[in-house]
Design a protein around this motif. Structure first.
Motif, mmCIF file in Angstrom:
data_model
loop_
_atom_site.group_PDB
_atom_site.id
_atom_site.type_symbol
_atom_site.label_atom_id
_atom_site.label_comp_id
_atom_site.label_asym_id
_atom_site.label_seq_id
_atom_site.Cartn_x
_atom_site.Cartn_y
_atom_site.Cartn_z
ATOM 1 N N VAL A 169 -8.735 1.465 -2.461
ATOM 2 C CA VAL A 169 -9.387 0.164 -2.375
ATOM 3 C C VAL A 169 -10.880 0.352 -2.171
ATOM 4 O O VAL A 169 -11.295 1.131 -1.313
ATOM 5 C CB VAL A 169 -8.854 -0.661 -1.168
ATOM 6 C CG1 VAL A 169 -9.532 -2.021 -1.093
ATOM 7 C CG2 VAL A 169 -7.348 -0.787 -1.210
ATOM 8 N N LEU A 224 -8.996 3.411 1.750
ATOM 9 C CA LEU A 224 -9.722 2.149 1.676
ATOM 10 C C LEU A 224 -11.153 2.394 2.122
ATOM 11 O O LEU A 224 -11.385 3.084 3.124
ATOM 12 C CB LEU A 224 -9.065 1.113 2.584
ATOM 13 C CG LEU A 224 -9.765 -0.241 2.717
ATOM 14 C CD1 LEU A 224 -8.741 -1.362 2.767
ATOM 15 C CD2 LEU A 224 -10.647 -0.300 3.948
ATOM 16 N N SER A 255 -14.622 0.127 2.925
ATOM 17 C CA SER A 255 -15.064 -1.248 3.110
ATOM 18 C C SER A 255 -16.181 -1.338 4.139
ATOM 19 O O SER A 255 -16.118 -0.681 5.185
ATOM 20 C CB SER A 255 -13.877 -2.095 3.594
ATOM 21 O OG SER A 255 -14.301 -3.341 4.092
ATOM 22 N N VAL A 305 -8.796 -2.406 -6.648
ATOM 23 C CA VAL A 305 -7.648 -1.637 -6.158
ATOM 24 C C VAL A 305 -7.044 -0.831 -7.308
ATOM 25 O O VAL A 305 -6.856 -1.350 -8.401
ATOM 26 C CB VAL A 305 -6.576 -2.530 -5.481
ATOM 27 C CG1 VAL A 305 -7.165 -3.315 -4.330
ATOM 28 C CG2 VAL A 305 -5.913 -3.484 -6.452
ATOM 29 N N TYR A 313 0.805 -1.219 0.000
ATOM 30 C CA TYR A 313 0.000 0.000 0.000
ATOM 31 C C TYR A 313 0.840 1.272 0.000
ATOM 32 O O TYR A 313 1.887 1.338 0.640
ATOM 33 C CB TYR A 313 -0.934 -0.003 1.221
ATOM 34 C CG TYR A 313 -1.933 -1.132 1.158
ATOM 35 C CD1 TYR A 313 -3.162 -0.963 0.533
ATOM 36 C CD2 TYR A 313 -1.623 -2.381 1.682
ATOM 37 C CE1 TYR A 313 -4.060 -2.011 0.442
ATOM 38 C CE2 TYR A 313 -2.518 -3.443 1.601
ATOM 39 C CZ TYR A 313 -3.733 -3.250 0.980
ATOM 40 O OH TYR A 313 -4.623 -4.289 0.886
ATOM 41 N N GLU A 327 -12.248 -6.967 -4.360
ATOM 42 C CA GLU A 327 -11.626 -5.693 -4.014
ATOM 43 C C GLU A 327 -11.098 -5.053 -5.294
ATOM 44 O O GLU A 327 -10.275 -5.636 -5.993
ATOM 45 C CB GLU A 327 -10.497 -5.893 -2.999
ATOM 46 C CG GLU A 327 -11.023 -6.423 -1.689
ATOM 47 C CD GLU A 327 -10.095 -6.203 -0.517
ATOM 48 O OE1 GLU A 327 -9.194 -5.344 -0.590
ATOM 49 O OE2 GLU A 327 -10.284 -6.911 0.489
#
Length: 119
Positions: A113, A36, A38, A102, A30, A100
């Motif tokens: 993400v 991110l 989620s 990315v 990363y 996911e």
């Protein structure tokens, strides 16, 4: 532009790092300014936005995730690649499908993400 081979290599390394539960190996994928989003982050962090910003915050989130899910294991099903993005499609330890999306930066580090789950 990413190649199919680069996308597959990133996915393989990413899965292996997660399955080893080696936090430093996981975080090595990363960028420092990663974002991110989620539903698992929303749940674990008690934040309805589900957003984690920056590598330090990502370390805290992933550390908590590894603690909460000690049997965490991912099984890669497929890898889809784009110009600057990859989709990791996998099963988690509960046999729930996950995807996911990315985005990667020019150095190959994950900078964004978007995580999705089936179930």
């Amino acid at each position: 532009m990413l190649t199919k081979e680069q996308a597959q290599q990133l996915a393989d390394h990413w899965i292996n790092a997660w399955n080893s539960h080696d936090l430093d190996a996981i975080l090595d994928h990363y960028a420092e300014d990663v974002i991110l989003v989620s539903p698992i982050a929303a749940k674990l962090l008690n934040d309805p936005s589900g957003t984690v910003r920056g590598k330090a915050a990502l370390r805290d989130y992933f550390s908590k995730g590894l603690e909460v899910y000690p049997n965490l294991k991912f099984e890669l099903i497929d890898v889809m690649w784009g110009v600057q993005s990859v989709v990791f499609y996998y099963l988690n330890q509960n046999k729930i499908q996950a995807g996911e999306v990315v985005e990667v930066d020019s150095t190959g580090k994950i900078k964004r993400v978007l995580a999705h789950y089936n179930g």
